[in-house]
Scaffold this motif. Structure first.
Motif, PDB file in Angstrom:
ATOM      1  N   GLY A  61      17.239  21.840  16.993  1.00  0.00           N
ATOM      2  CA  GLY A  61      17.815  22.048  16.267  1.00  0.00           C
ATOM      3  C   GLY A  61      19.305  20.896  17.021  1.00  0.00           C
ATOM      4  N   GLU A  62      18.737  19.474  17.686  1.00  0.00           N
ATOM      5  CA  GLU A  62      20.037  18.754  18.323  1.00  0.00           C
ATOM      6  C   GLU A  62      20.242  18.152  16.332  1.00  0.00           C
ATOM      7  OE1 GLU A  62      17.901  16.355  21.195  1.00  0.00           O
ATOM      8  OE2 GLU A  62      17.903  18.051  22.342  1.00  0.00           O
ATOM      9  N   PRO A  63      21.702  17.712  17.234  1.00  0.00           N
ATOM     10  CA  PRO A  63      22.490  16.727  16.163  1.00  0.00           C
ATOM     11  C   PRO A  63      21.778  15.361  15.313  1.00  0.00           C
ATOM     12  CG  PRO A  63      23.709  16.903  17.092  1.00  0.00           C
ATOM     13  CD  PRO A  63      22.146  17.446  17.718  1.00  0.00           C
ATOM     14  N   ILE A  64      20.468  15.225  15.026  1.00  0.00           N
ATOM     15  CA  ILE A  64      20.163  14.078  14.648  1.00  0.00           C
ATOM     16  C   ILE A  64      19.940  14.632  12.606  1.00  0.00           C
ATOM     17  CG2 ILE A  64      17.951  12.492  14.686  1.00  0.00           C
ATOM     18  CD1 ILE A  64      17.555  13.583  17.233  1.00  0.00           C
ATOM     19  N   PRO A  65      20.165  12.792  12.020  1.00  0.00           N
ATOM     20  CA  PRO A  65      20.281  13.298  10.868  1.00  0.00           C
ATOM     21  C   PRO A  65      19.190  12.994  10.217  1.00  0.00           C
ATOM     22  CG  PRO A  65      22.358  10.920  11.157  1.00  0.00           C
ATOM     23  CD  PRO A  65      21.466  11.557  12.946  1.00  0.00           C
ATOM     24  N   LEU A  66      18.532  13.858   9.241  1.00  0.00           N
ATOM     25  CA  LEU A  66      17.428  13.938   8.443  1.00  0.00           C
ATOM     26  C   LEU A  66      16.969  12.536   8.215  1.00  0.00           C
ATOM     27  CD1 LEU A  66      14.614  15.612   7.460  1.00  0.00           C
ATOM     28  CD2 LEU A  66      16.053  15.719   5.774  1.00  0.00           C
ATOM     29  N   HIS A  67      17.511  11.687   8.039  1.00  0.00           N
ATOM     30  CA  HIS A  67      17.122   9.992   7.297  1.00  0.00           C
ATOM     31  C   HIS A  67      16.303   9.364   8.731  1.00  0.00           C
ATOM     32  CE1 HIS A  67      21.551   9.453   8.085  1.00  0.00           C
ATOM     33  NE2 HIS A  67      20.934   7.927   8.870  1.00  0.00           N
ATOM     34  N   GLN A  68      17.213   9.107  10.293  1.00  0.00           N
ATOM     35  CA  GLN A  68      16.729   8.980  10.630  1.00  0.00           C
ATOM     36  C   GLN A  68      15.116   9.470  11.246  1.00  0.00           C
ATOM     37  OE1 GLN A  68      19.396   9.142  14.427  1.00  0.00           O
ATOM     38  NE2 GLN A  68      20.476   7.624  13.442  1.00  0.00           N
ATOM     39  N   VAL A  69      14.592  10.628  11.055  1.00  0.00           N
ATOM     40  CA  VAL A  69      13.704  11.367  11.439  1.00  0.00           C
ATOM     41  C   VAL A  69      13.072  10.516  10.257  1.00  0.00           C
ATOM     42  CG1 VAL A  69      12.260  13.192  11.946  1.00  0.00           C
ATOM     43  CG2 VAL A  69      14.478  13.500  12.818  1.00  0.00           C
ATOM     44  N   THR A  70      13.412  10.887   9.164  1.00  0.00           N
ATOM     45  CA  THR A  70      12.595  10.193   7.761  1.00  0.00           C
ATOM     46  C   THR A  70      11.784   9.291   7.811  1.00  0.00           C
ATOM     47  OG1 THR A  70      13.500  11.649   6.695  1.00  0.00           O
ATOM     48  CG2 THR A  70      11.551  10.465   5.445  1.00  0.00           C
ATOM     49  N   LEU A  71      13.205   7.963   7.999  1.00  0.00           N
ATOM     50  CA  LEU A  71      12.420   6.494   8.289  1.00  0.00           C
ATOM     51  C   LEU A  71      11.680   6.646   9.359  1.00  0.00           C
ATOM     52  CD1 LEU A  71      13.617   3.789   7.508  1.00  0.00           C
ATOM     53  CD2 LEU A  71      15.159   4.015   9.093  1.00  0.00           C
ATOM     54  N   ALA A  72      11.729   7.295  10.602  1.00  0.00           N
ATOM     55  CA  ALA A  72      11.117   6.407  11.338  1.00  0.00           C
ATOM     56  C   ALA A  72       9.625   6.908  11.206  1.00  0.00           C
ATOM     57  CB  ALA A  72      11.374   7.972  13.047  1.00  0.00           C
ATOM     58  N   LEU A  73       9.386   8.137  11.264  1.00  0.00           N
ATOM     59  CA  LEU A  73       8.074   8.607  10.094  1.00  0.00           C
ATOM     60  C   LEU A  73       7.401   7.430   8.959  1.00  0.00           C
ATOM     61  CD1 LEU A  73       8.500  12.854  10.093  1.00  0.00           C
ATOM     62  CD2 LEU A  73       7.489  11.343  11.788  1.00  0.00           C
ATOM     63  N   GLU A  74       7.940   7.016   8.823  1.00  0.00           N
ATOM     64  CA  GLU A  74       7.879   6.467   7.444  1.00  0.00           C
ATOM     65  C   GLU A  74       7.564   4.919   8.279  1.00  0.00           C
ATOM     66  OE1 GLU A  74       6.322   5.128   3.909  1.00  0.00           O
ATOM     67  OE2 GLU A  74       6.289   7.009   4.923  1.00  0.00           O
ATOM     68  N   GLN A  75       7.757   5.038   9.569  1.00  0.00           N
ATOM     69  CA  GLN A  75       7.421   3.467   9.509  1.00  0.00           C
ATOM     70  C   GLN A  75       6.614   3.475  10.754  1.00  0.00           C
ATOM     71  OE1 GLN A  75      11.256   2.730  11.728  1.00  0.00           O
ATOM     72  NE2 GLN A  75      11.903   1.295  10.902  1.00  0.00           N
ATOM     73  N   ALA A  76       5.930   4.911  11.237  1.00  0.00           N
ATOM     74  CA  ALA A  76       5.137   4.954  12.283  1.00  0.00           C
ATOM     75  C   ALA A  76       4.285   4.937  11.509  1.00  0.00           C
ATOM     76  CB  ALA A  76       5.005   6.417  13.201  1.00  0.00           C
ATOM     77  N   ARG A  77       4.169   5.921   9.900  1.00  0.00           N
ATOM     78  CA  ARG A  77       2.410   5.635   8.946  1.00  0.00           C
ATOM     79  C   ARG A  77       2.660   4.584   8.940  1.00  0.00           C
ATOM     80  NH1 ARG A  77       1.641   5.300   4.168  1.00  0.00           N
ATOM     81  NH2 ARG A  77       3.941   4.216   3.714  1.00  0.00           N
TER      82      ARG A  77
END
Length: 102
Positions: A61-77
């Motif tokens: 629940g920390e204030p992290i934008p969803l697009h940052q999470v999605t971008l990091a996951l896609e870069q890792a993939r």
């Protein structure tokens, strides 16, 4: 013919025939192919760790934008996909090399 010589004996006699090695030193900062692979895998591991940390923070629940999470996951993939493709090419090259007639 007395049999097959050990590889070490063949290598040492070949080095003696080749003469003295050149006195040039490697360029500072130069690295081998193995070092390049290790750095690449460390980079992949870092991207996976970053994506995991962002995902856990977002889930808490920390204030992290969803697009940052999605971008990091896609870069890792994409990094993992690239590493797997490099691995496949290296295995294929090794198989080709081992099947060569000498």
């Amino acid at each position: 013919m007395t049999g097959i010589e050990p590889l070490a004996a063949i290598t040492s006699s070949a080095l003696q025939l080749a003469g003295p090695m050149s006195s040039s030193t490697p360029v500072a900062g130069a690295s081998g192919f193995g070092d390049l692979l290790v750095r690449g895998l460390q980079n992949v591991d870092a991207k996976i760790g970053k994506a995991d940390a962002l995902m856990q923070s977002f889930a808490k629940g920390e204030p992290i934008p969803l697009h940052q999470v999605t971008l990091a996951l896609e870069q890792a993939r994409m990094s993992v996909d690239l590493a797997m493709e490099v691995r496949a090419r290296l295995v294929e090259a090794h198989r080709d090399f081992m099947s060569m007639q000498v």
